[in-house]
Design an enzyme around this catalytic site. Structure first.
Site: not given
Ligand code: MN
Length: 234
Positions: A95, A205, A207
């Site tokens: 990001c 994202h 994660e």
């Protein structure tokens, strides 16, 4: 076990979990640290999400939409990228991270997608990040790339659904880097440096999906690169 330095940010937990789940050891790097201390014993660097980079770093005049600029964080992370690359450390940039990586290596940014790129998709979807409906748009992945090799088993017809919480994006990609994923509106969603084993930035994202593992291969590949990097062998 490889030690991954991750840059301090407000929502660290998912980044930490994504690495812990593939067997990484995590240390938090923050702007109060000297670069040498931050990188001593660190086998890989992960750049995390956050606010906008001050446009002075890439020769832009500040746009009115600029938010959450943190001058100390900018200075620390830009220097961290340059030093980590000098030391041949693997880098995974997420990001804000892909934007830091691109700027540190000589590229620049679109400061506000919605006002600068008419007809673009909505890239700033603030919905629960790990819910299926938060898969905001697809990205088309370049076949001959590190990203494609990591996601090989998950890729159907060269595209994959991602989440999207950004209002800025990579504009001119840094010299030597190549764009390896784009959104259907042409926005850059991943860049990498093909000259080194692992230097990858993604705009979404991954994660956030650590519980369900959709992007686990990204973190596994990164950790594997950190375990075997020349920096570590030295
Ligand atoms: Mn996006």
């Amino acid at each position: 076990m490889a030690v991954i330095g991750i840059t301090a940010c407000r929502k660290l937990e998912d980044y930490r979990q994504a690495l812990l789940h593939v067997g990484g050891e995590v240390r938090i790097l923050d702007p109060s640290m000297a670069l040498d201390d931050a990188l001593e014993g660190t086998d890989g660097v992960m750049l995390t999400g956050g606010g906008d980079i001050a446009p002075e770093h890439y020769g832009g005049a500040p746009h009115e939409s600029l938010t959450d600029v943190e001058p100390e964080r900018d200075a620390f992370e830009l220097a961290l990228v340059k030093e980590a690359r000098k030391r041949h450390l693997p880098i995974l940039a997420i990001c804000r991270g892909i934007q830091v990586l691109n700027v540190a290596c000589g590229g620049n940014l679109i400061q506000d997608i919605a006002s600068e790129q008419t007809g673009s998709l909505e890239h700033n979807l603030k919905v629960p990040p790990n819910q299926p409906f938060s898969r905001a748009h697809e990205v088309w992945v370049e076949k001959d790339s590190l990203l494609a090799s990591l996601l090989r088993e998950r890729l159907e017809s060269d595209s994959i659904d991602v989440n999207s919480r950004h209002h800025q994006a990579v504009k001119d990609v840094a010299p030597g880097f190549k764009v390896t994923a784009t959104a259907p509106d042409g926005m850059v969603e991943a860049i990498e440096d093909p000259a080194v084993p692992f230097c990858l930035g993604v705009q979404w994202h991954p994660e956030n999906f650590w519980r369900t593992g959709e992007f686990r291969p990204l973190f596994e590949g990164f950790l594997n690169a950190a375990q075997t990097s020349d920096a570590r062998a030295r």
